[in-house]
Design an enzyme around this catalytic site. Sequence first.
Site, PDB file in Angstrom:
ATOM      1  N   HIS A 234     -10.536   0.861   5.027  1.00  0.00           N
ATOM      2  CA  HIS A 234     -10.634   1.938   4.035  1.00  0.00           C
ATOM      3  C   HIS A 234      -9.990   1.551   2.715  1.00  0.00           C
ATOM      4  CE1 HIS A 234      -6.746   2.995   6.105  1.00  0.00           C
ATOM      5  NE2 HIS A 234      -6.354   3.321   4.904  1.00  0.00           N
TER       6      HIS A 234
ATOM      7  N   HIS B  86      -4.133   1.977  -2.089  1.00  0.00           N
ATOM      8  CA  HIS B  86      -4.063   0.777  -1.237  1.00  0.00           C
ATOM      9  C   HIS B  86      -5.426   0.464  -0.638  1.00  0.00           C
ATOM     10  CE1 HIS B  86      -3.135   3.954   1.838  1.00  0.00           C
ATOM     11  NE2 HIS B  86      -3.845   3.170   2.637  1.00  0.00           N
TER      12      HIS B  86
ATOM     13  N   GLU C  18      -2.657  -2.599   3.399  1.00  0.00           N
ATOM     14  CA  GLU C  18      -2.375  -2.035   4.732  1.00  0.00           C
ATOM     15  C   GLU C  18      -3.169  -2.832   5.753  1.00  0.00           C
ATOM     16  OE1 GLU C  18      -3.676   2.029   5.233  1.00  0.00           O
ATOM     17  OE2 GLU C  18      -2.743   2.220   7.193  1.00  0.00           O
TER      18      GLU C  18
HETATM   19  C1  LIG Z   1      -1.235   8.115   7.686  1.00  0.00           C
HETATM   20  C2  LIG Z   1      -1.237   6.661   7.475  1.00  0.00           C
HETATM   21  C3  LIG Z   1      -2.294   6.273   6.494  1.00  0.00           C
HETATM   22  C4  LIG Z   1      -3.288   5.342   7.197  1.00  0.00           C
HETATM   23  O1  LIG Z   1      -4.121   4.715   6.519  1.00  0.00           O
HETATM   24  O2  LIG Z   1      -3.274   5.353   8.450  1.00  0.00           O
HETATM   25  C5  LIG Z   1      -1.729   5.632   5.250  1.00  0.00           C
HETATM   26  O3  LIG Z   1      -2.342   4.861   4.575  1.00  0.00           O
HETATM   27  S1  LIG Z   1      -0.136   6.138   4.831  1.00  0.00           S
HETATM   28  C6  LIG Z   1      -0.058   5.725   3.056  1.00  0.00           C
HETATM   29  C7  LIG Z   1       1.286   6.066   2.511  1.00  0.00           C
HETATM   30  N1  LIG Z   1       2.298   5.127   2.958  1.00  0.00           N
HETATM   31  C8  LIG Z   1       2.589   4.022   2.239  1.00  0.00           C
HETATM   32  O4  LIG Z   1       2.069   3.782   1.173  1.00  0.00           O
HETATM   33  C9  LIG Z   1       3.649   3.107   2.848  1.00  0.00           C
HETATM   34  C10 LIG Z   1       3.832   1.846   2.039  1.00  0.00           C
HETATM   35  N2  LIG Z   1       4.218   2.177   0.675  1.00  0.00           N
HETATM   36  C11 LIG Z   1       5.533   2.098   0.272  1.00  0.00           C
HETATM   37  O5  LIG Z   1       6.429   1.764   1.018  1.00  0.00           O
HETATM   38  C12 LIG Z   1       5.783   2.452  -1.173  1.00  0.00           C
HETATM   39  O6  LIG Z   1       4.684   3.161  -1.691  1.00  0.00           O
HETATM   40  C13 LIG Z   1       6.014   1.191  -2.074  1.00  0.00           C
HETATM   41  C14 LIG Z   1       7.281   0.468  -1.603  1.00  0.00           C
HETATM   42  C15 LIG Z   1       4.816   0.266  -2.036  1.00  0.00           C
HETATM   43  C16 LIG Z   1       6.195   1.657  -3.500  1.00  0.00           C
HETATM   44  O7  LIG Z   1       7.155   2.673  -3.517  1.00  0.00           O
HETATM   45  P1  LIG Z   1       7.705   3.197  -4.924  1.00  0.00           P
HETATM   46  O8  LIG Z   1       6.559   3.436  -5.863  1.00  0.00           O
HETATM   47  O9  LIG Z   1       8.629   4.334  -4.688  1.00  0.00           O
HETATM   48  O10 LIG Z   1       8.574   1.942  -5.320  1.00  0.00           O
HETATM   49  P2  LIG Z   1       8.725   1.224  -6.699  1.00  0.00           P
HETATM   50  O11 LIG Z   1       8.500   2.180  -7.825  1.00  0.00           O
HETATM   51  O12 LIG Z   1      10.009   0.477  -6.636  1.00  0.00           O
HETATM   52  O13 LIG Z   1       7.502   0.165  -6.698  1.00  0.00           O
HETATM   53  C17 LIG Z   1       7.793  -1.207  -6.585  1.00  0.00           C
HETATM   54  C18 LIG Z   1       6.744  -1.923  -7.413  1.00  0.00           C
HETATM   55  O14 LIG Z   1       5.482  -1.763  -6.724  1.00  0.00           O
HETATM   56  C19 LIG Z   1       4.564  -1.119  -7.598  1.00  0.00           C
HETATM   57  N3  LIG Z   1       3.746  -0.253  -6.772  1.00  0.00           N
HETATM   58  C20 LIG Z   1       4.105   0.886  -6.154  1.00  0.00           C
HETATM   59  N4  LIG Z   1       3.064   1.408  -5.465  1.00  0.00           N
HETATM   60  C21 LIG Z   1       2.027   0.582  -5.669  1.00  0.00           C
HETATM   61  C22 LIG Z   1       0.664   0.569  -5.244  1.00  0.00           C
HETATM   62  N5  LIG Z   1       0.181   1.554  -4.465  1.00  0.00           N
HETATM   63  N6  LIG Z   1      -0.140  -0.444  -5.641  1.00  0.00           N
HETATM   64  C23 LIG Z   1       0.358  -1.438  -6.439  1.00  0.00           C
HETATM   65  N7  LIG Z   1       1.641  -1.505  -6.887  1.00  0.00           N
HETATM   66  C24 LIG Z   1       2.453  -0.489  -6.499  1.00  0.00           C
HETATM   67  C25 LIG Z   1       5.379  -0.347  -8.597  1.00  0.00           C
HETATM   68  O15 LIG Z   1       4.642  -0.138  -9.778  1.00  0.00           O
HETATM   69  C26 LIG Z   1       6.546  -1.298  -8.791  1.00  0.00           C
HETATM   70  O16 LIG Z   1       6.132  -2.341  -9.643  1.00  0.00           O
HETATM   71  P3  LIG Z   1       6.963  -2.644 -10.979  1.00  0.00           P
HETATM   72  O17 LIG Z   1       6.189  -3.719 -11.676  1.00  0.00           O
HETATM   73  O18 LIG Z   1       8.343  -3.069 -10.494  1.00  0.00           O
HETATM   74  O19 LIG Z   1       6.998  -1.325 -11.721  1.00  0.00           O
HETATM   75 CO   LIG Z   2      -4.285   3.952   4.615  1.00  0.00          CO
END
Ligand SMILES: CC[C@H](C(=O)O)C(=O)SCCNC(=O)CCNC(=O)[C@H](O)C(C)(C)COP(=O)(O)OP(=O)(O)OC[C@H]1O[C@@H](n2cnc3c(N)ncnc32)[C@H](O)[C@@H]1OP(=O)(O)O
Ligand SMILES: [Co+2]
Length: 134
Positions: free
Chosen positions: A7, A79, A130
């Site tokens: 997805h 993602h 993912e």
């Molecule tokens: C029910 C489950 C379902 C499934 O498919 O089964 C799901 O998909 S659940 C989906 C939700 N869960 C997750 O996304 C878990 C993994 N994600 C995380 O742990 C956080 O979102 C994380 C760590 C990727 C980012 O968290 P956060 O935005 O709070 O942290 P930062 O601001 O420190 O980000 C660090 C750095 O990463 C960049 N960033 C954040 N999110 C994304 C993204 N989606 N795609 C690309 N880049 C991302 C962010 O801009 C920061 O970059 P920087 O250059 O330092 O600004």
């Molecule tokens: Co997902």
Amino acid sequence: MIGRLNHVAIAVPDLAAAAEQYRGTLGADVGPPQDEPAHGVTVIFITLPNTKIELLHPLGDNSPIAGFLEKNPSGGIHHICYEVEDILAARDQLIAKGARILGSGEPKIGAHGKPVLFLHPKDFTGTLVELEQI
Ligand SMILES: CC[C@H](C(=O)O)C(=O)SCCNC(=O)CCNC(=O)[C@H](O)C(C)(C)COP(=O)(O)OP(=O)(O)OC[C@H]1O[C@@H](n2cnc3c(N)ncnc32)[C@H](O)[C@@H]1OP(=O)(O)O
Ligand SMILES: [Co+2]
């Protein structure tokens, strides 16, 4: 290692409005909302002929997608999910190649009832990846 595209996930500020856009405007097959408290999101899956779209909205106070929506208030692609046959073997290979696994490193059960893991976006050309074991 990675197989089929399972997805593409889109974080949205208004889940009902996004679902109606896909159902009403795009004529897509839109499923019901699913609360996933262990992941801090509510999801809606849209079934396409060759893959799925996962609409995501924050659930609870510590949603991992809250920061993303603050930076992208209109929403955006969040993602991409690839399928793997053995998520623990994939994880261990990725760690050995220097990739970072997000969270504890242990798989959680995702929205399809299968084990999932997430890889750091900075390790994969700015894309949150993912993995879902099929
Ligand atoms: C029910 C489950 C379902 C499934 O498919 O089964 C799901 O998909 S659940 C989906 C939700 N869960 C997750 O996304 C878990 C993994 N994600 C995380 O742990 C956080 O979102 C994380 C760590 C990727 C980012 O968290 P956060 O935005 O709070 O942290 P930062 O601001 O420190 O980000 C660090 C750095 O990463 C960049 N960033 C954040 N999110 C994304 C993204 N989606 N795609 C690309 N880049 C991302 C962010 O801009 C920061 O970059 P920087 O250059 O330092 O600004
Ligand atoms: Co997902």
